[in-house]
Write an enzyme that holds these catalytic residues in place. Structure first.
Site, PDB file in Angstrom:
ATOM      1  CG  HIS A 131       0.325 -13.269 -12.654  1.00  0.00           C
ATOM      2  ND1 HIS A 131       0.906 -13.387 -11.399  1.00  0.00           N
ATOM      3  CD2 HIS A 131       1.241 -12.631 -13.421  1.00  0.00           C
ATOM      4  CE1 HIS A 131       2.115 -12.853 -11.425  1.00  0.00           C
ATOM      5  NE2 HIS A 131       2.339 -12.378 -12.641  1.00  0.00           N
ATOM      6  CG  ASN A 132      -0.334 -14.981  -7.964  1.00  0.00           C
ATOM      7  OD1 ASN A 132      -0.092 -14.087  -8.769  1.00  0.00           O
ATOM      8  ND2 ASN A 132      -0.306 -14.787  -6.672  1.00  0.00           N
TER       9      ASN A 132
ATOM     10  N   GLY B  22       0.823  -1.207   0.000  1.00  0.00           N
ATOM     11  CA  GLY B  22       0.000   0.000   0.000  1.00  0.00           C
ATOM     12  C   GLY B  22       0.855   1.253   0.000  1.00  0.00           C
TER      13      GLY B  22
ATOM     14  CE  LYS C  13      -0.897 -10.941  -8.829  1.00  0.00           C
ATOM     15  NZ  LYS C  13      -0.790 -11.345  -7.506  1.00  0.00           N
TER      16      LYS C  13
ATOM     17  CG  HIS D 148     -22.004 -44.942 -14.719  1.00  0.00           C
ATOM     18  ND1 HIS D 148     -22.891 -44.288 -13.890  1.00  0.00           N
ATOM     19  CD2 HIS D 148     -21.194 -45.658 -13.894  1.00  0.00           C
ATOM     20  CE1 HIS D 148     -22.618 -44.575 -12.628  1.00  0.00           C
ATOM     21  NE2 HIS D 148     -21.596 -45.421 -12.595  1.00  0.00           N
TER      22      HIS D 148
ATOM     23  CE  LYS E 207       2.123 -13.876   1.108  1.00  0.00           C
ATOM     24  NZ  LYS E 207       3.228 -14.325   0.341  1.00  0.00           N
TER      25      LYS E 207
ATOM     26  N   GLY F 210       3.945  -7.726  -9.044  1.00  0.00           N
ATOM     27  CA  GLY F 210       5.281  -7.152  -9.181  1.00  0.00           C
ATOM     28  C   GLY F 210       5.980  -6.967  -7.858  1.00  0.00           C
TER      29      GLY F 210
ATOM     30  CD  GLU G 264       4.205 -15.655  -8.561  1.00  0.00           C
ATOM     31  OE1 GLU G 264       3.731 -14.584  -9.000  1.00  0.00           O
ATOM     32  OE2 GLU G 264       4.259 -15.887  -7.334  1.00  0.00           O
TER      33      GLU G 264
ATOM     34  NE  ARG H 127     -18.141 -42.856 -15.605  1.00  0.00           N
ATOM     35  CZ  ARG H 127     -19.175 -42.369 -16.261  1.00  0.00           C
ATOM     36  NH1 ARG H 127     -19.245 -42.509 -17.581  1.00  0.00           N
ATOM     37  NH2 ARG H 127     -20.133 -41.734 -15.635  1.00  0.00           N
TER      38      ARG H 127
ATOM     39  CE  LYS I 278      -1.870 -10.776   6.810  1.00  0.00           C
ATOM     40  NZ  LYS I 278      -1.619  -9.878   7.965  1.00  0.00           N
ATOM     41  CB  ALA I 279      -7.141 -11.690   0.482  1.00  0.00           C
TER      42      ALA I 279
HETATM   43  C1  6PG Z   1       2.922 -11.043  -7.568  1.00  0.00           C
HETATM   44  C2  6PG Z   1       3.068 -12.201  -6.630  1.00  0.00           C
HETATM   45  C3  6PG Z   1       2.495 -11.823  -5.299  1.00  0.00           C
HETATM   46  C4  6PG Z   1       2.961 -12.696  -4.172  1.00  0.00           C
HETATM   47  C5  6PG Z   1       2.433 -14.087  -4.229  1.00  0.00           C
HETATM   48  C6  6PG Z   1       3.375 -15.092  -3.597  1.00  0.00           C
HETATM   49  O1  6PG Z   1       2.306 -11.255  -8.601  1.00  0.00           O
HETATM   50  O2  6PG Z   1       3.451  -9.969  -7.281  1.00  0.00           O
HETATM   51  O3  6PG Z   1       2.398 -13.294  -7.146  1.00  0.00           O
HETATM   52  O4  6PG Z   1       1.115 -11.760  -5.442  1.00  0.00           O
HETATM   53  O5  6PG Z   1       4.345 -12.660  -4.086  1.00  0.00           O
HETATM   54  O6  6PG Z   1       1.240 -14.079  -3.506  1.00  0.00           O
HETATM   55  O7  6PG Z   1       2.662 -16.242  -3.478  1.00  0.00           O
HETATM   56  P1  6PG Z   1       3.002 -17.420  -2.499  1.00  0.00           P
HETATM   57  O8  6PG Z   1       3.299 -16.818  -1.153  1.00  0.00           O
HETATM   58  O9  6PG Z   1       1.743 -18.220  -2.515  1.00  0.00           O
HETATM   59  O10 6PG Z   1       4.190 -18.095  -3.096  1.00  0.00           O
END
Ligand code: 6PG
Length: 477
Positions: free
Chosen positions: A186-187, A14, A183, A453, A261, A129, A190, A447, A75-76
């Protein structure tokens, strides 16, 4: 002075977003539950731009020009609901609440619906980011109403990262929860990228015999080619880092238990609900879970591994080249799966998401930023109705060229007992998709046998059942 935007929740994300807005010439109202944080921000960074410190929620809301733009960075989950409940009564129709946290898109849909009744625009916004991105330019994935984007878009474009061609890394992803959904995926991608890189590292170390600092150099070389990306770049940094206390490679002194997370897990949970095979992302999430089961791992340490005759001599440099091919091909598959999930979400919720635009805004600022994403953008821009990234000619040709090496890498990994869940899942997905026939026909037979089935035939319309316990004649169901 009235502020054009306000940020409440001044933890590092933030605070850095607020500074980013201020550095870009906006007057920013700042607020935090504990006032000390607000004051600290203004004291430390006040010189960067124009801030209005607000002690109370009322002061904060009063400081904003109308329609108000209020960014919440908490926090979410429940903390987000609590902040919304605190501010919503103070707002007026037309005002916007921008939730920049990693919220679950279903929560975002609910909040958007609830606030819409009050005329408030709730804009669930993915921000990627990390700390650095928030300050200097993140990739931004806003959902919410088109009207809210008209008002917010120019500001977000200003503070966002810019791709190599100068395009801002922000777009109106789609209504209500579309931004947070994208998003989330995206994760998930990631996680998959990180897992694949981890497997490549393990193979280079255990099969080819390279040291962490040599592997760092290999990643640095890869980073000048088609794998050019932020995650490969930081991997080289982490691998070349030496622990000051012990003089050992940093990777050898860190506990090998990966945390999470939850956003990767959500990506898989939602994919299961939507029926989208994101096997590579799922393996990445499971690999983290497995790493955390210390007791199970300790109890399994004595299990037999490959016998001596399985341990082949490999030409290290040639093997490294093959690993690069395997990594690249597997990466194409993870993105194929991730974009499939976005397509499915977009269809399910009528979001009308432009996949080319998503690839475009991931080119800069976010954790998965990579040269590769420009090619995905190009693929969808050329053919917006592309059934899958694998059906793009360029990607198909690249996989065709990589696949023999990809298979060889997995043969070596299997023979030597190095786990490669990500590489393997990706190859299985590729081989399953291109298969003429799948054993799903047999599954249907089973099945039908145990549960009547029914099945469909390749040569006739309709549903059928075989009288398995009787004379095995076929009846129309
Ligand atoms: C981002 C990251 C960010 C965060 C993740 C880490 O796009 O900037 O993804 O959102 O670093 O939540 O995720 P984990 O803690 O689940 O690895």
């Amino acid at each position: 002075t009235s502020a054009q935007i306000g940020v409440t929740g001044l933890a590092v994300m933030g605070r850095n977003l607020a500074r980013n807005f201020a550095r870009n010439g906006y007057t920013v109202a700042v607020h935090n539950r504990t006032v000390a944080k607000t004051n600290a921000l203004v004291e430390e960074f006040g010189h960067e731009g124009s801030f209005v410190a607000a002690e109370t929620a009322k002061e904060f809301v009063a400081a904003l020009e109308r329609p108000r733009r209020l960014v919440i960075m908490v926090k979410a989950g429940e903390p987000t609901d609590a902040v919304i409940q605190e501010f919503a009564p103070l707002l007026e129709p037309g005002d916007m609440i921008i939730d920049g946290g990693n919220a679950h898109f279903a929560d975002t849909r609910r909040r958007e619906r609830e606030l819409r009744g009050q005329g408030i625009h709730f804009v669930g916004t993915g921000v990627s980011g990390g700390e650095e991105g928030a300050l200097n330019g993140p990739s931004i994935m806003p959902g919410g109403s088109p009207e809210s984007y008209e008002s917010l878009g120019p500001m977000l474009e200003k503070i966002s990262a810019k791709a190599a061609d100068g395009a801002p890394c922000v777009t109106h992803v789609g209504p209500d929860g579309a931004g947070h959904f994208v998003k989330m995926v995206h994760n998930g991608i990631e996680y998959a990228d990180m897992q694949l890189i981890g497997e490549a590292y393990q193979l280079l170390r255990d099969v080819a015999g390279y040291s962490p600092s040599q592997i760092a150099d290999i990643f640095r070389t890869w980073n000048t080619g088609r794998l050019d990306s932020y995650l490969i770049e930081i991997t080289a940094e982490v691998l070349s880092h030496v622990d000051a206390a012990t003089g050992k490679p940093f990777v050898d002194v860190v506990e090998d238990r990966a945390e999470q997370k939850g956003t990767g897990r959500w990506t898989v949970q939602i994919a299961l609900d939507l029926g989208v095979p994101v096997s590579g992302i799922a393996e990445a999430v499971f690999a983290r879970s497995l790493s955390g089961h210390a007791d199970l791992r300790a109890a399994s340490r004595g299990l037999a591994g490959p016998t001596a005759q399985q341990l082949d001599e490999v030409d290290a440099a040639a093997f490294a080249d093959r690993v690069e091919q395997a990594l690249y091909a597997s990466k194409i598959v993870s993105y194929t799966q991730g974009f499939h999930e976005i397509t499915a979400g977009s269809d399910e919720y009528d979001w009308n998401i432009d996949l080319g635009a998503v690839a475009s805004i991931w080119r800069g600022g976010c954790i998965i930023r990579a040269a590769f994403l420009d090619r995905i953008r190009a693929a969808y821009d050329t053919r917006p109705d592309l059934p899958s990234l694998l059906s793009d000619d360029t990607f198909a040709q690249e996989i065709a060229a990589a696949q023999d090496d990809w298979r060889e890498v997995l043969v070596a990994a299997t023979r030597q007992g190095v786990p490669t869940p990500g590489f393997s899942a990706a190859l299985a997905y590729y081989d399953a998709l291109r298969a003429e026939r799948l054993p799903a026909a047999l599954t249907q037979g089973q099945r039908d046998f145990f549960g009547a089935h029914t099945y469909r035939r390749t040569d006739r319309e309709g549903s059928f059942h075989t009288l398995w316990g009787d004379d095995r004649s076929e009846v129309e169901a």
